[in-house]
Design a protein around this motif. Structure first.
Motif, PDB file in Angstrom:
ATOM      1  N   SER A 279       0.845  -1.184   0.000  1.00 15.50           N
ATOM      2  CA  SER A 279       0.000   0.000   0.000  1.00 15.50           C
ATOM      3  C   SER A 279       0.886   1.241   0.000  1.00 15.50           C
ATOM      4  O   SER A 279       2.080   1.167   0.296  1.00 15.50           O
ATOM      5  CB  SER A 279      -0.913   0.018   1.233  1.00 15.50           C
ATOM      6  OG  SER A 279      -0.150   0.069   2.426  1.00 15.50           O
ATOM      7  N   SER A 280       0.298   2.376  -0.336  1.00 15.26           N
ATOM      8  CA  SER A 280       1.031   3.631  -0.368  1.00 15.26           C
ATOM      9  C   SER A 280       0.520   4.568   0.713  1.00 15.26           C
ATOM     10  O   SER A 280      -0.690   4.637   0.965  1.00 15.26           O
ATOM     11  CB  SER A 280       0.883   4.304  -1.740  1.00 15.26           C
ATOM     12  OG  SER A 280       1.485   3.517  -2.745  1.00 15.26           O
ATOM     13  N   VAL A 281       1.429   5.285   1.326  1.00 17.12           N
ATOM     14  CA  VAL A 281       1.087   6.239   2.370  1.00 17.12           C
ATOM     15  C   VAL A 281       1.665   7.594   2.002  1.00 17.12           C
ATOM     16  O   VAL A 281       2.843   7.708   1.677  1.00 17.12           O
ATOM     17  CB  VAL A 281       1.624   5.784   3.744  1.00 17.12           C
ATOM     18  CG1 VAL A 281       1.444   6.879   4.778  1.00 17.12           C
ATOM     19  CG2 VAL A 281       0.927   4.514   4.204  1.00 17.12           C
ATOM     20  N   ALA A 282       0.817   8.622   2.034  1.00 18.01           N
ATOM     21  CA  ALA A 282       1.264   9.965   1.671  1.00 18.01           C
ATOM     22  C   ALA A 282       2.137  10.561   2.772  1.00 18.01           C
ATOM     23  O   ALA A 282       1.813  10.477   3.952  1.00 18.01           O
ATOM     24  CB  ALA A 282       0.050  10.856   1.422  1.00 18.01           C
ATOM     25  N   LEU A 283       3.243  11.149   2.360  1.00 16.65           N
ATOM     26  CA  LEU A 283       4.140  11.806   3.302  1.00 16.65           C
ATOM     27  C   LEU A 283       3.619  13.199   3.633  1.00 16.65           C
ATOM     28  O   LEU A 283       3.081  13.899   2.769  1.00 16.65           O
ATOM     29  CB  LEU A 283       5.538  11.929   2.694  1.00 16.65           C
ATOM     30  CG  LEU A 283       6.242  10.621   2.331  1.00 16.65           C
ATOM     31  CD1 LEU A 283       7.486  10.924   1.489  1.00 16.65           C
ATOM     32  CD2 LEU A 283       6.635   9.861   3.590  1.00 16.65           C
TER      33      LEU A 283
ATOM     34  N   ALA B 161       5.897   6.708  10.122  1.00 13.88           N
ATOM     35  CA  ALA B 161       5.848   6.945   8.675  1.00 13.88           C
ATOM     36  C   ALA B 161       6.918   6.117   7.976  1.00 13.88           C
ATOM     37  O   ALA B 161       7.986   5.863   8.543  1.00 13.88           O
ATOM     38  CB  ALA B 161       6.066   8.431   8.385  1.00 13.88           C
ATOM     39  N   PRO B 162       6.651   5.663   6.760  1.00 15.26           N
ATOM     40  CA  PRO B 162       7.645   4.856   6.037  1.00 15.26           C
ATOM     41  C   PRO B 162       8.898   5.659   5.735  1.00 15.26           C
ATOM     42  O   PRO B 162       8.855   6.878   5.537  1.00 15.26           O
ATOM     43  CB  PRO B 162       6.911   4.464   4.749  1.00 15.26           C
ATOM     44  CG  PRO B 162       5.852   5.505   4.576  1.00 15.26           C
ATOM     45  CD  PRO B 162       5.425   5.882   5.958  1.00 15.26           C
ATOM     46  N   SER B 163      10.023   4.987   5.692  1.00 15.04           N
ATOM     47  CA  SER B 163      11.305   5.630   5.435  1.00 15.04           C
ATOM     48  C   SER B 163      11.397   6.075   3.975  1.00 15.04           C
ATOM     49  O   SER B 163      10.882   5.415   3.077  1.00 15.04           O
ATOM     50  CB  SER B 163      12.435   4.652   5.755  1.00 15.04           C
ATOM     51  OG  SER B 163      13.686   5.234   5.501  1.00 15.04           O
ATOM     52  N   VAL B 164      12.051   7.209   3.752  1.00  8.39           N
ATOM     53  CA  VAL B 164      12.229   7.746   2.401  1.00  8.39           C
ATOM     54  C   VAL B 164      13.655   7.467   1.925  1.00  8.39           C
ATOM     55  O   VAL B 164      14.621   7.841   2.587  1.00  8.39           O
ATOM     56  CB  VAL B 164      11.963   9.267   2.367  1.00  8.39           C
ATOM     57  CG1 VAL B 164      12.176   9.820   0.962  1.00  8.39           C
ATOM     58  CG2 VAL B 164      10.536   9.562   2.837  1.00  8.39           C
ATOM     59  N   LYS B 165      13.784   6.811   0.790  1.00  3.76           N
ATOM     60  CA  LYS B 165      15.102   6.533   0.233  1.00  3.76           C
ATOM     61  C   LYS B 165      15.784   7.829  -0.167  1.00  3.76           C
ATOM     62  O   LYS B 165      15.145   8.762  -0.649  1.00  3.76           O
ATOM     63  CB  LYS B 165      14.985   5.641  -1.010  1.00  3.76           C
ATOM     64  CG  LYS B 165      14.431   4.249  -0.745  1.00  3.76           C
ATOM     65  CD  LYS B 165      14.335   3.467  -2.045  1.00  3.76           C
ATOM     66  CE  LYS B 165      13.806   2.058  -1.827  1.00  3.76           C
ATOM     67  NZ  LYS B 165      13.683   1.319  -3.103  1.00  3.76           N
ATOM     68  N   ARG B 166      17.098   7.866   0.010  1.00  8.73           N
ATOM     69  CA  ARG B 166      17.884   9.029  -0.379  1.00  8.73           C
ATOM     70  C   ARG B 166      18.871   8.629  -1.469  1.00  8.73           C
ATOM     71  O   ARG B 166      19.627   7.681  -1.298  1.00  8.73           O
ATOM     72  CB  ARG B 166      18.625   9.601   0.834  1.00  8.73           C
ATOM     73  CG  ARG B 166      17.696  10.190   1.888  1.00  8.73           C
ATOM     74  CD  ARG B 166      18.427  10.371   3.210  1.00  8.73           C
ATOM     75  NE  ARG B 166      17.633  11.043   4.215  1.00  8.73           N
ATOM     76  CZ  ARG B 166      16.674  10.476   4.943  1.00  8.73           C
ATOM     77  NH1 ARG B 166      16.399   9.197   4.761  1.00  8.73           N
ATOM     78  NH2 ARG B 166      16.000  11.166   5.833  1.00  8.73           N
ATOM     79  N   ARG B 167      18.839   9.349  -2.562  1.00  3.70           N
ATOM     80  CA  ARG B 167      19.739   9.082  -3.674  1.00  3.70           C
ATOM     81  C   ARG B 167      20.580  10.335  -3.917  1.00  3.70           C
ATOM     82  O   ARG B 167      20.043  11.378  -4.289  1.00  3.70           O
ATOM     83  CB  ARG B 167      18.947   8.718  -4.944  1.00  3.70           C
ATOM     84  CG  ARG B 167      18.089   7.452  -4.788  1.00  3.70           C
ATOM     85  CD  ARG B 167      18.955   6.233  -4.664  1.00  3.70           C
ATOM     86  NE  ARG B 167      18.209   5.001  -4.575  1.00  3.70           N
ATOM     87  CZ  ARG B 167      18.172   4.207  -3.507  1.00  3.70           C
ATOM     88  NH1 ARG B 167      18.836   4.563  -2.414  1.00  3.70           N
ATOM     89  NH2 ARG B 167      17.488   3.087  -3.520  1.00  3.70           N
ATOM     90  N   TYR B 168      21.899  10.212  -3.721  1.00  6.81           N
ATOM     91  CA  TYR B 168      22.787  11.355  -3.837  1.00  6.81           C
ATOM     92  C   TYR B 168      23.376  11.491  -5.233  1.00  6.81           C
ATOM     93  O   TYR B 168      24.318  12.231  -5.439  1.00  6.81           O
ATOM     94  CB  TYR B 168      23.892  11.251  -2.786  1.00  6.81           C
ATOM     95  CG  TYR B 168      23.352  11.364  -1.377  1.00  6.81           C
ATOM     96  CD1 TYR B 168      23.284  12.593  -0.734  1.00  6.81           C
ATOM     97  CD2 TYR B 168      22.879  10.236  -0.708  1.00  6.81           C
ATOM     98  CE1 TYR B 168      22.767  12.696   0.551  1.00  6.81           C
ATOM     99  CE2 TYR B 168      22.366  10.335   0.573  1.00  6.81           C
ATOM    100  CZ  TYR B 168      22.308  11.568   1.206  1.00  6.81           C
ATOM    101  OH  TYR B 168      21.788  11.663   2.472  1.00  6.81           O
ATOM    102  N   SER B 169      22.797  10.776  -6.168  1.00  6.99           N
ATOM    103  CA  SER B 169      23.211  10.835  -7.567  1.00  6.99           C
ATOM    104  C   SER B 169      22.159  10.109  -8.393  1.00  6.99           C
ATOM    105  O   SER B 169      21.573   9.120  -7.938  1.00  6.99           O
ATOM    106  CB  SER B 169      24.574  10.160  -7.753  1.00  6.99           C
ATOM    107  OG  SER B 169      24.805   9.858  -9.108  1.00  6.99           O
TER     108      SER B 169
END
Length: 290
Positions: free
Chosen positions: A89-93, A164-172
C-alpha cells in the motif's frame, strides 16, 4: 572492520575499486555487479551500498563467505527467516516529513571531510564485533505489509501513532534503480538543463553518461504559487548564464519511455542550491540585499 578496497573482476583481469571512485565510473552499473574481496585468494563477492541514511560502504554479498584466512572473515549466526509481505500500500508523506528529509539531504551533501571521517570511525566501531546472519529455515517468516511512501496527495496519510515509512535518499541519479519505481524518493543532483512549457517544466539532470528527468506537471502547478512559472524562468536564466544550479527534491519515481524519472507534486518539495525556489529567485533578483 569496514571494507574500504575491493576488486572489480573482468575475466582474468581486475581493477582495484574504492568508495571514492566507484560512482564516478562510466561503467558504474557493470562494476557494482562484479565486485569481489581484495584479499588474495578470497572468493567472497562484495556489495556496494550507496549513501542513504548511512554513509556509502561495501559489505559482504548475502550468503557469500570469506576464506578463513581473510582479514574480513566472520562467523554467521542464525536468525529467523526474513519478512514476507502480505500486501502493498502507499502512504502519503506529510510536508513536515518531506521538509525534514530535504534538510537531512542537504546536511549530508554538505558534510565536511572531518565529519565524514568521524562517521566512518563510528561505523567501524559498530562493525568491529559484528556477526552476520544466516537464515534458520525452521523458523517461519514474519508477515508484514509493504508500505511505500508517496507524495501523491490523494493517498491516505499514516495513521496516528504509527511510524511513517522511510524515504530513500539518492545522492546521484546513477543510484536510481528499478526498485525505486512507485516510491517517493529524495534526490540530489546538479541541473543540466531546464525546459519550460505551458503548465509543465522538465529539469534534466546528468551524471557522467547517465541522464534523468524531473517532471513538474499538473499536480505540481495545482499545489504551487501562481507565479511559479516566473520563478522557474528566473532559475533557468540564472542557469543558462553559466551559474551552477543544484536540485534537491522529493518525488515519486516513475518509468517513462524506458527511462527512470521523478515526478514532483508540490512546490515545497524542492530546493535549489539548498533554498526554496521562492528564496532562491528572490536572492537572484535582489543581489544587493545579500
Amino acid at each position: 572492520m569496514a571494507i574500504e578496497l575491493v576488486l572489480y573482476k573482468k575475466g582474468n583481469d581486475y581493477d582495484e575499486i574504492t568508495l571514492e571512485d566507484i560512482e564516478n565510473r562510466s561503467d558504474f552499473e557493470i562494476v557494482r555487479q562484479n565486485l569481489y574481496c581484495a584479499f588474495e585468494g578470497c572468493p567472497a563477492r562484495i556489495e556496494y551500498v550507496p549513501k542513504g541514511k548511512r554513509i556509502a560502504h561495501f559489505k559482504t554479498w548475502p550468503m557469500s563467505d570469506h576464506s578463513t584466512d581473510c582479514t574480513d572473515f566472520f562467523n554467521r549466526e542464525k536468525q529467523k527467516a526474513g519478512k514476507k509481505s502480505l500486501a502493498s500500500s502507499s502512504v502519503a508523506l506529510t510536508d513536515k516529513h518531506i521538509n525534514n528529509v530535504l534538510r537531512n539531504l542537504i546536511n549530508t551533501v554538505e558534510e565536511t571531510e572531518e565529519e565524514k571521517q568521524t562517521r566512518l570511525e563510528k561505523q567501524r566501531a559498530r562493525n568491529k564485533n559484528r556477526k552476520n546472519k544466516i537464515t534458520d529455515k525452521l523458523k517461519g517468516p514474519e508477515l508484514t505489509e509493504n508500505v511505500r511512501p508517496t507524495t501523491d496527495i490523494n493517498s491516505d496519510t499514516i495513521e496516528e501513532g504509527k511510524r511513517a515509512p522511510s524515504v530513500k535518499r539518492r545522492y546521484s541519479i546513477s543510484l536510481l534503480s528499478e526498485d525505486d519505481i512507485h516510491t517517493a524518493t529524495a534526490l540530489y543532483e546538479r541541473v543540466e538543463n531546464i525546459n519550460i512549457e505551458k503548465s509543465r517544466v522538465i529539469v534534466k539532470l546528468k551524471r557522467i553518461n547517465r541522464e534523468a528527468n524531473v517532471y513538474f506537471e499538473e499536480n505540481f502547478f495545482n499545489n504551487s504559487a501562481r507565479n511559479i512559472n516566473s520563478m522557474f524562468e528566473i532559475v533557468k536564466k540564472h542557469h543558462d548564464s553559466g551559474n551552477p544550479v543544484e536540485l534537491y527534491c522529493v518525488g515519486n519515481v516513475e518509468k517513462r519511455n524506458g527511462n527512470i524519472c521523478l515526478v514532483v507534486n508540490k512546490q515545497s518539495h524542492i530546493r535549489f542550491n539548498k533554498m526554496t525556489i521562492e528564496r532562491f529567485t528572490f536572492k537572484i533578483t535582489n543581489p544587493e540585499l545579500f
